[in-house]
Design an enzyme around this catalytic site. Structure first.
Site, PDB file in Angstrom:
ATOM      1  N   HIS A 162       0.895  -1.390  -0.171  1.00 53.98           N
ATOM      2  CA  HIS A 162       0.090  -0.040  -0.269  1.00 53.98           C
ATOM      3  C   HIS A 162       0.820   1.373   0.072  1.00 53.98           C
ATOM      4  O   HIS A 162       0.406   1.900   0.326  1.00 53.98           O
ATOM      5  CB  HIS A 162      -0.742   0.091   1.265  1.00 53.98           C
ATOM      6  CG  HIS A 162      -1.976  -1.243   1.649  1.00 53.98           C
ATOM      7  ND1 HIS A 162      -2.895  -1.706   0.466  1.00 53.98           N
ATOM      8  CD2 HIS A 162      -1.768  -2.609   2.332  1.00 53.98           C
ATOM      9  CE1 HIS A 162      -3.666  -2.319   1.299  1.00 53.98           C
ATOM     10  NE2 HIS A 162      -1.782  -3.166   1.881  1.00 53.98           N
ATOM     11  N   SER A 283      14.857  21.912 -15.955  1.00 54.68           N
ATOM     12  CA  SER A 283      14.434  22.781 -15.966  1.00 54.68           C
ATOM     13  C   SER A 283      14.591  23.876 -16.276  1.00 54.68           C
ATOM     14  O   SER A 283      15.223  24.576 -15.654  1.00 54.68           O
ATOM     15  CB  SER A 283      13.264  22.899 -14.597  1.00 54.68           C
ATOM     16  OG  SER A 283      12.421  23.910 -14.472  1.00 54.68           O
ATOM     17  N   LYS A 289      16.358  21.772 -10.540  1.00 50.63           N
ATOM     18  CA  LYS A 289      16.053  20.879 -10.592  1.00 50.63           C
ATOM     19  C   LYS A 289      17.009  19.997 -11.872  1.00 50.63           C
ATOM     20  O   LYS A 289      17.498  19.866 -12.660  1.00 50.63           O
ATOM     21  CB  LYS A 289      14.031  21.309 -11.838  1.00 50.63           C
ATOM     22  CG  LYS A 289      13.262  22.003 -10.787  1.00 50.63           C
ATOM     23  CD  LYS A 289      12.851  20.708 -10.178  1.00 50.63           C
ATOM     24  CE  LYS A 289      11.471  20.412 -10.130  1.00 50.63           C
ATOM     25  NZ  LYS A 289      10.403  19.859 -10.051  1.00 50.63           N
ATOM     26  N   ASN A 291      14.768  17.049 -13.457  1.00 49.20           N
ATOM     27  CA  ASN A 291      13.757  15.743 -13.245  1.00 49.20           C
ATOM     28  C   ASN A 291      14.253  14.357 -13.819  1.00 49.20           C
ATOM     29  O   ASN A 291      15.069  13.753 -14.726  1.00 49.20           O
ATOM     30  CB  ASN A 291      13.003  16.271 -14.511  1.00 49.20           C
ATOM     31  CG  ASN A 291      12.803  17.427 -13.992  1.00 49.20           C
ATOM     32  OD1 ASN A 291      11.802  17.620 -12.310  1.00 49.20           O
ATOM     33  ND2 ASN A 291      12.310  18.963 -14.048  1.00 49.20           N
ATOM     34  N   GLU A 296       9.792   9.177 -16.515  1.00 50.94           N
ATOM     35  CA  GLU A 296       8.197   9.539 -16.533  1.00 50.94           C
ATOM     36  C   GLU A 296       7.908   8.762 -17.964  1.00 50.94           C
ATOM     37  O   GLU A 296       6.490   8.422 -17.933  1.00 50.94           O
ATOM     38  CB  GLU A 296       7.891  10.854 -16.477  1.00 50.94           C
ATOM     39  CG  GLU A 296       8.393  11.123 -15.667  1.00 50.94           C
ATOM     40  CD  GLU A 296       8.407  12.877 -14.944  1.00 50.94           C
ATOM     41  OE1 GLU A 296       7.864  14.055 -14.157  1.00 50.94           O
ATOM     42  OE2 GLU A 296       9.319  13.661 -15.401  1.00 50.94           O
ATOM     43  N   TYR A 323      -9.788 -13.605 -45.495  1.00 45.79           N
ATOM     44  CA  TYR A 323      -9.346 -12.498 -45.100  1.00 45.79           C
ATOM     45  C   TYR A 323     -10.287 -10.762 -45.810  1.00 45.79           C
ATOM     46  O   TYR A 323     -11.097 -10.820 -46.104  1.00 45.79           O
ATOM     47  CB  TYR A 323      -8.314 -12.060 -46.104  1.00 45.79           C
ATOM     48  CG  TYR A 323      -7.749 -10.799 -46.541  1.00 45.79           C
ATOM     49  CD1 TYR A 323      -6.488 -10.315 -45.608  1.00 45.79           C
ATOM     50  CD2 TYR A 323      -7.626  -9.836 -47.241  1.00 45.79           C
ATOM     51  CE1 TYR A 323      -6.018  -9.399 -45.381  1.00 45.79           C
ATOM     52  CE2 TYR A 323      -7.341  -8.148 -47.361  1.00 45.79           C
ATOM     53  CZ  TYR A 323      -6.392  -8.340 -46.168  1.00 45.79           C
ATOM     54  OH  TYR A 323      -5.922  -7.173 -46.395  1.00 45.79           O
ATOM     55  N   LYS A 331      -0.843  -3.675 -38.939  1.00 43.32           N
ATOM     56  CA  LYS A 331       1.312  -2.994 -38.941  1.00 43.32           C
ATOM     57  C   LYS A 331       1.073  -2.284 -38.139  1.00 43.32           C
ATOM     58  O   LYS A 331       2.076  -1.671 -37.054  1.00 43.32           O
ATOM     59  CB  LYS A 331       1.203  -2.965 -40.387  1.00 43.32           C
ATOM     60  CG  LYS A 331       1.929  -4.703 -41.056  1.00 43.32           C
ATOM     61  CD  LYS A 331       2.097  -4.449 -42.124  1.00 43.32           C
ATOM     62  CE  LYS A 331       0.721  -5.655 -42.297  1.00 43.32           C
ATOM     63  NZ  LYS A 331      -0.768  -5.275 -42.947  1.00 43.32           N
TER      64      LYS A 331
HETATM   65  N1  ARG Z   1      -1.850  -4.758 -48.160  1.00 43.53           N
HETATM   66  C1  ARG Z   1      -2.478  -6.154 -47.800  1.00 43.53           C
HETATM   67  C2  ARG Z   1      -2.183  -6.148 -46.044  1.00 43.53           C
HETATM   68  O1  ARG Z   1      -1.827  -5.609 -45.186  1.00 43.53           O
HETATM   69  C3  ARG Z   1      -1.950  -6.620 -48.395  1.00 43.53           C
HETATM   70  C4  ARG Z   1      -3.499  -8.191 -48.607  1.00 43.53           C
HETATM   71  C5  ARG Z   1      -4.545  -7.050 -49.617  1.00 43.53           C
HETATM   72  N2  ARG Z   1      -4.766  -8.542 -50.177  1.00 43.53           N
HETATM   73  C6  ARG Z   1      -6.293  -7.954 -50.724  1.00 43.53           C
HETATM   74  N3  ARG Z   1      -7.224  -9.495 -51.339  1.00 43.53           N
HETATM   75  N4  ARG Z   1      -6.872  -6.951 -51.102  1.00 43.53           N
HETATM   76  O2  ARG Z   1      -3.553  -7.086 -45.418  1.00 43.53           O
END
Ligand code: ARG
Length: 444
Positions: A162, A283, A289, A291, A296, A323, A331
């Protein structure tokens, strides 16, 4: 509105017009996925070799494709490659350049393949390397913690629950706890790498192919354990992404906890440690200071990594098989998590390696807050065979006594304590000392 621009060269056969600028803008991913170039080319080389082995391509065609792909790789590595937004993503950028280099034979590379199995393969390959790099950075931080802990096996500090002083512990115990957290982080990443290490290639768009391909050959060439057995699974699943982000978020949260402690410990009020100049900032208005900005920022960045996990859980939930373009959004959070975590691991390691520890302050604070009260209770149980609940009560009264006298437990005199429990003897002082108490509890 009619669009007069040419339709897409890769998939535009059934289109009369090019996408609108807005369509192109929402669709493009090359700025992000160009990071997969090496994996994309490795995947294509393995696929082309398989097509030749299966006599789907002639050896001559295979050679031309291989040579062209290697040139593309060199061009990218040397910064000579002109990435094109019109070609959308890394897969079509590579293939587009291949066509410029070797002509129409380049079009044979996409036999028995789709961007769907291609991107899943690229991303798994990338993640395998990313995990190896992260595990390496985790290892280095664990080593830094181990070295610091080795210097502080006898450095006594207050342990907290605590955020109230609980019991005296050693600084090594505290650092070792983080080392244990990180050991499991490493394990989570290793598990993720093990599970994702199956090859999607050959699944094509979703249903596999009637070409006589050899999925085991491609899988082996790329260092995968085996092909992903179910073709829909191969192109539709992103649980490897979720797992990677979960492992990253957990690891980032561990670093955030350590960062928070570093921030607290380096305050004037705690004074347990001093950060090196190299990991602090000043600072612009208050000259005195220093820091802990790095700590952080590490504390804060765990929020971003966790956000990436939440983002991808939301993207993937309720997606129908197989898909969907939604998955292209996987990504940015993964790359961001990797970059952030890599930086945070390295900065944490630098900060820990260079900080100085104020042993005296730690010890003084370990002696405050009646931190040896539990040891006193344990003494009563061990020496007087008192039930623990009763010992707890007796100790509470002794703590009260010390509080009234505004002194530490080991500053009370024997007679004071005997006033509460007459059987208390002078060896009680052996456990009231913070250093002795910490030492007595070390089991490893
Ligand atoms: N750039 C696409 C991705 O990252 C690749 C796959 C695209 N496939 C499609 N059927 N449009 O997912």
């Amino acid at each position: 509105m009619k669009n007069d621009k040419a339709s897409n060269a890769m998939w535009g056969g059934r289109f009369d017009a090019a996408p609108s600028d807005l369509m192109a803008q929402i669709n493009v991913s090359i700025d992000i996925d160009k990071r997969l170039y090496r994996q994309d080319i490795a995947g294509s080389l393995a696929h082309a070799a398989m097509l030749v082995k299966q006599s789907i391509l002639t050896p001559e065609e295979g050679k031309q494709i291989e040579g062209g792909l290697k040139t593309v790789l060199e061009e990218i590595e040397q910064g000579k490659f002109a990435f094109s937004a019109a070609l959308e993503d890394i897969h079509m950028n590579v293939e587009g350049r291949l066509k410029e280099l070797i002509g129409d034979v380049s079009g044979r590379l996409h036999t028995a393949r789709s961007r769907n199995d291609q991107v899943a393969t690229d991303f798994r390959l990338w993640m395998r390397d990313a995990i190896a790099a992260l595990v390496d950075d985790i290892e280095k931080l664990r080593e830094t913690l181990a070295q610091k802990a080795a210097l502080h096996r006898d450095t006594v500090m207050p342990g907290f629950t605590h955020l109230q002083v609980a019991q005296p512990i050693t600084f090594a115990l505290h650092l070792d706890a983080y080392r244990a957290f990180l050991d499991r982080d490493r394990g989570r990443f290793a598990d993720c790498a093990e599970r994702l290490n199956e090859c999607p290639l050959g699944a094509c768009a979703l249903a596999g192919t009637s070409f006589p391909i050899d999925r085991h050959f491609t899988a082996e060439k790329l260092g995968f354990r085996k092909p992903v057995a179910n073709t829909l699974d191969a192109v539709a699943s992103r649980d490897f992404v979720l797992e990677f982000l979960a492992a990253s978020a957990i690891c980032a949260s561990h670093l955030s906890r350590l960062a928070e402690e570093i921030i607290l410990w380096s305050t004037a009020q705690f004074g347990f440690i001093r950060l090196s100049d190299a990991y602090s900032t000043g600072s612009s208005i208050m000259p005195q200071k220093k820091n802990p900005d790095a700590a952080e920022l590490i504390r804060a960045k765990a929020g971003g990594v966790t956000g990436g996990l939440m983002q991808m859980l939301m993207v993937m939930k309720a997606l129908p098989l197989a898909y969907n373009k939604d998955m292209q959004e996987d990504k940015p959070p993964v790359f961001a998590a990797f970059d952030t975590l890599t930086l945070c691991l390295r900065v944490t390691s630098g900060m820990i390696a260079e900080m100085t520890v104020n042993k005296d302050t730690m010890l003084r604070e370990a002696e405050s807050g009646y931190s040896t009260a539990t040891d006193l209770a344990d003494w009563l149980v061990k020496t007087l065979n008192m039930p623990f609940r009763q010992a707890h009560h007796v100790t509470g009264r002794i703590v009260k006594l010390a509080e009234n006298k505004a002194c530490r437990l080991d500053e009370l005199n024997l007679a004071d304590m005997q006033g509460v429990e007459p059987r208390i003897a002078s060896d009680i002082f052996n456990v009231l000392n913070a250093q002795a108490a910490a030492r007595a509890r070390i089991k490893t």
